[in-house]
Design a protein around this motif. Sequence first.
Motif, short mmCIF file in Angstrom:
data_model
loop_
_atom_site.label_atom_id
_atom_site.label_comp_id
_atom_site.label_asym_id
_atom_site.label_seq_id
_atom_site.Cartn_x
_atom_site.Cartn_y
_atom_site.Cartn_z
N PHE A 277 0.83 -1.20 0.00
CA PHE A 277 0.00 0.00 0.00
C PHE A 277 0.87 1.26 0.00
CE2 PHE A 277 -2.29 3.35 2.31
CZ PHE A 277 -3.38 3.50 1.47
N LEU A 278 1.91 1.26 0.83
CA LEU A 278 2.82 2.40 0.89
C LEU A 278 3.50 2.61 -0.47
CD1 LEU A 278 4.36 4.59 2.53
CD2 LEU A 278 6.09 2.84 2.93
N CYS A 279 3.95 1.52 -1.08
CA CYS A 279 4.60 1.61 -2.38
C CYS A 279 3.64 2.19 -3.43
CB CYS A 279 5.11 0.24 -2.79
SG CYS A 279 6.05 0.25 -4.32
N TYR A 280 2.41 1.71 -3.42
CA TYR A 280 1.42 2.21 -4.36
C TYR A 280 1.18 3.71 -4.16
CZ TYR A 280 -2.90 2.79 -6.95
OH TYR A 280 -3.84 3.23 -7.84
N GLN A 281 1.04 4.13 -2.90
CA GLN A 281 0.77 5.53 -2.62
C GLN A 281 1.95 6.43 -2.99
OE1 GLN A 281 -2.14 6.83 -1.81
NE2 GLN A 281 -3.02 4.78 -1.83
N MET A 282 3.17 5.95 -2.77
CA MET A 282 4.35 6.72 -3.15
C MET A 282 4.33 7.03 -4.64
SD MET A 282 7.33 4.69 -0.97
CE MET A 282 8.39 4.65 -2.37
N TRP A 283 4.10 6.00 -5.43
CA TRP A 283 4.11 6.18 -6.88
C TRP A 283 2.88 6.92 -7.37
CZ3 TRP A 283 7.99 5.57 -10.23
CH2 TRP A 283 9.12 4.90 -9.77
N ARG A 284 1.76 6.82 -6.68
CA ARG A 284 0.54 7.51 -7.09
C ARG A 284 0.70 9.03 -6.99
NH1 ARG A 284 -4.16 9.51 -5.03
NH2 ARG A 284 -3.53 9.11 -2.90
N VAL A 285 1.44 9.49 -5.99
CA VAL A 285 1.63 10.92 -5.79
C VAL A 285 2.34 11.55 -6.98
CG1 VAL A 285 2.90 12.62 -4.40
CG2 VAL A 285 1.57 10.84 -3.28
N ILE A 286 3.28 10.84 -7.58
CA ILE A 286 4.06 11.43 -8.67
C ILE A 286 3.63 10.94 -10.05
CG2 ILE A 286 6.07 11.80 -7.19
CD1 ILE A 286 7.34 9.35 -8.60
N ASP A 287 2.52 10.26 -10.13
CA ASP A 287 2.04 9.71 -11.41
C ASP A 287 1.40 10.82 -12.23
OD1 ASP A 287 1.47 7.90 -13.39
OD2 ASP A 287 -0.39 7.21 -12.44
N ASP A 288 2.21 11.46 -13.08
CA ASP A 288 1.72 12.54 -13.93
C ASP A 288 1.78 12.17 -15.42
OD1 ASP A 288 4.44 12.58 -14.31
OD2 ASP A 288 4.69 14.72 -13.91
N GLY A 289 2.00 10.91 -15.70
CA GLY A 289 2.09 10.46 -17.08
C GLY A 289 3.50 10.49 -17.62
N GLU A 290 4.43 11.11 -16.92
CA GLU A 290 5.81 11.17 -17.37
C GLU A 290 6.73 10.24 -16.60
OE1 GLU A 290 7.46 15.02 -18.11
OE2 GLU A 290 5.47 15.90 -18.37
N THR A 291 6.21 9.59 -15.58
CA THR A 291 7.02 8.63 -14.83
C THR A 291 7.08 7.30 -15.58
OG1 THR A 291 5.10 7.98 -13.54
CG2 THR A 291 6.54 9.64 -12.57
N ARG A 292 8.18 6.61 -15.44
CA ARG A 292 8.37 5.35 -16.17
C ARG A 292 7.58 4.20 -15.58
NH1 ARG A 292 14.79 5.70 -16.27
NH2 ARG A 292 14.28 6.59 -14.27
N ILE A 293 7.28 4.27 -14.30
CA ILE A 293 6.59 3.17 -13.62
C ILE A 293 5.28 3.71 -13.04
CG2 ILE A 293 6.72 1.50 -11.73
CD1 ILE A 293 9.75 1.54 -12.05
#
Length: 162
Positions: A32-48
């Motif tokens: 859950f923590l991993c998902y939330q970390m990446w969700r915050v920066i998910d702007d379409g330009e992140t690789r993952i």
Amino acid sequence: LIGIVRFLVGANMMSLGWAFAIGVYASFGTLFLCYQMWRVIDDGETRISPTKAVTGLLVPVFGFYWLFRVLPGFVSEFNGYVRRHHLRASELKPDWFIAYAIFTVVSAMPLFPGLPVFPQFGFVLALSAMTIPAIVVNVVMIIKTCRAINPVVASNRRLVLD
């Protein structure tokens, strides 16, 4: 937490059922923590993507490799996100993320039969020798991540509300 459970089970201080329950709880918390970390920066330009980050960790054996992509990779993606959006957030350093990935992989090695890991020590000692530092590093990593992400989340809310 998972390391403590492994140690307690190995030392016959906890029943296997409770150990399994705590291990599942800790694993879901980490995912859950991993998902939330990446969700915050998910702007379409992140690789993952957040889903891809968590899914890769669930694949047996590949998850060890993916751990190094997801955690230290998050640092560079987060720093890039902060620069792209000109945010006033402190940039992360990869040291704690790399250390956690290393400790996690090394602490899991005694669980695989046939690997000559710490042959001079017993199984319980070998397992706890790496999981205790992994827990400490994990706590520091979570604190640093939360301190870095909170200003980003606050600025994202202001952008949405404006």
